[in-house]
Design an enzyme around this catalytic site. Structure first.
Site, short mmCIF file in Angstrom:
data_model
loop_
_atom_site.label_atom_id
_atom_site.label_comp_id
_atom_site.label_asym_id
_atom_site.label_seq_id
_atom_site.Cartn_x
_atom_site.Cartn_y
_atom_site.Cartn_z
CG LEU A 117 -1.83 1.20 1.42
CD1 LEU A 117 -2.83 1.32 0.26
CD2 LEU A 117 -2.59 1.09 2.76
CD GLU A 119 1.83 4.86 -4.26
OE1 GLU A 119 1.02 4.11 -4.81
OE2 GLU A 119 1.96 6.08 -4.56
N PRO A 120 6.41 6.28 -1.62
CG PRO A 120 8.27 6.32 -3.04
CD PRO A 120 6.90 5.72 -2.89
N GLY A 121 5.42 8.93 -1.48
CA GLY A 121 4.63 10.13 -1.19
C GLY A 121 3.28 9.85 -0.60
CD1 TRP A 153 10.18 2.56 4.25
CD2 TRP A 153 8.62 3.87 3.33
NE1 TRP A 153 10.74 3.79 4.01
CE2 TRP A 153 9.80 4.62 3.46
CE3 TRP A 153 7.49 4.49 2.79
CZ2 TRP A 153 9.91 5.93 3.05
CZ3 TRP A 153 7.59 5.81 2.39
CH2 TRP A 153 8.78 6.51 2.51
CD GLU A 360 -0.88 -3.51 10.17
OE1 GLU A 360 -2.05 -3.55 10.57
OE2 GLU A 360 -0.10 -4.48 10.22
CD GLU A 364 2.02 11.17 14.91
OE1 GLU A 364 2.77 11.44 15.87
OE2 GLU A 364 2.13 10.12 14.23
#
Length: 385
Positions: A117, A119-121, A153, A360, A364
């Site tokens: 799921l 992504e870098p952004g 990740w 997951e 925050e």
């Protein structure tokens, strides 16, 4: 579970799991290479029937399983949980053919699954993901799609045998334009590399260079992939809290043993009020987190579609992971320098405990979920008057 206590059968099962983790699974974990998928460990989880229970268990049973394994062997707990996370979308939204092809191997520990799921952004803001699924890669009206972009990740990447991949197919804005796909690792255009992380889990990045997928690879309906992702996370978030509780209980028990025998200032450390009070605080917070995790799991088991389930899951994950960080940190402090030695239980837990506050859904994000639910209730009440 009667009230706030486990029944004798549940207690016995948890004790058996802790013993299995320490005696059978930990030696396999210690032989594995940090940052890599430990296939012998996965196979042992399959042989013991524990991977099967991930898919057949209720949320409470899953929490007891994860908590007990985490107490005795965090690597075994993580390997089991990642199998569940990666394959649950196949179980819940996959076709009969997809389930028949992939799930037997997952249950037996032969096939490695991954949940792709982030992504870098688009980490915490999962609805902002940008991995593109273009019709035939040309924007035309063909039957299939081509995936282009990057995931990062991703646990079990790049060693997994298949990935549950969430990509933007564009049926609508934001979350409404996301679809879920089952992507075998050998698809052309799919590559990946391992990432060197603080925790010893296998985590990597994936690159999609026009990876072909078709209708047979869809998990559910086009444009409904975000719901598949959220349903999976709602099921597993309380059990992430259980993982954290297992680590906290291991750190607490180690601290009790250490402070009861460590000689200092004419007695043992536990005789010092400052130490005893800190241990009492560690124990109280751990118990509170444990009960909140069980309550969230019970709510899911009663009605997984109930509106309060996401809030309860978020509360459980938030409190348990923050508590585990607190308990492990104070356990290290009370042990002193010995806990900083490589190979010490608390050195291991100190590296393990940090990640669950991020993955997951970071703490925050959990607070945002909780607050939106609370204010949503307030708005509904005001509208009804």
């Amino acid at each position: 579970m009667a009230g706030f206590a486990l029944d004798p059968e549940q207690e016995q099962w948890c004790e058996q799991l802790r013993a299995l983790a320490a005696e059978r699974l930990r030696p396999l974990a210690e032989k594995g290479e940090p940052g890599c998928v430990n296939r012998p460990l996965l196979a042992a989880l399959g042989e013991q029937g524990l991977l099967e229970r991930v898919f057949g268990a209720g949320a409470l049973e899953l929490c007891l399983l994860r908590e007990s394994l985490a107490y005795g062997c965090t690597e075994a707990e993580t390997a089991l949980a990642l199998q569940g996370l990666g394959a649950h979308p196949v179980l819940s939204a996959g076709s009969a053919a997809q389930r028949e092809r992939w799930l037997p191997g997952v249950r037996e520990g032969r096939t490695v699954a991954a949940f792709a799921l982030s992504e870098p952004g688009a980490g915490s803001d999962a609805a902002a993901l940008a991995l593109a699924a273009d019709r035939d890669g040309r924007g035309g009206g063909g039957a299939g799609w081509r995936l282009t972009g990057e995931k990062r990740w991703i646990s079990n990447a790049p060693e997994a045998d298949f990935y549950t991949v969430f990509a933007r197919t564009g049926e609508g804005p934001g979350a409404k334009g996301v679809s879920a796909f089952l992507v075998p690792a050998d698809r052309p255009g799919l590559t990946g590399e391992a990432l060197d992380m603080l925790s010893p889990h296998p985590i990597g990045s994936l690159a999609f260079d026009g990876v072909p997928v078709g209708p047979a690879d869809l998990l559910g309906e086009p444009g409904r992939g975000f719901r598949v992702a959220m349903d999976t996370l709602n099921r597993f978030r309380p059990s992430v809290g259980a993982f954290a509780v297992g680590m906290a209980r291991a750190a607490l028990d180690a601290t009790l043993a250490h402070t009861a025998r460590r000689q200092a200032f004419g007695g043992v450390l536990g005789d010092l009020q400052a130490v005893a009070h800190r241990v009492a605080e560690m124990a109280t917070r751990t118990e509170a987190a444990r009960l909140l995790v069980y309550a969230a799991a019970g709510a899911y088991d009663r009605d997984s579609g109930a509106p309060e389930v996401p809030r309860r899951a978020a509360m459980a994950k938030l409190l348990a992971t923050e508590t585990a960080q607190y308990v492990v940190d104070h356990a290290v402090q009370l042990h002193g320098a010995v806990a900083l030695q490589r190979g010490h239980l608390l050195e291991h837990l100190y590296r393990e405990v940090r990640a669950p506050r991020i993955y997951e859904g970071a703490s925050e994000v959990q607070r945002t979920i909780i607050a939106k639910s609370l204010y949503g209730q307030t708005g509904a009440g005001a509208a009804g008057r």
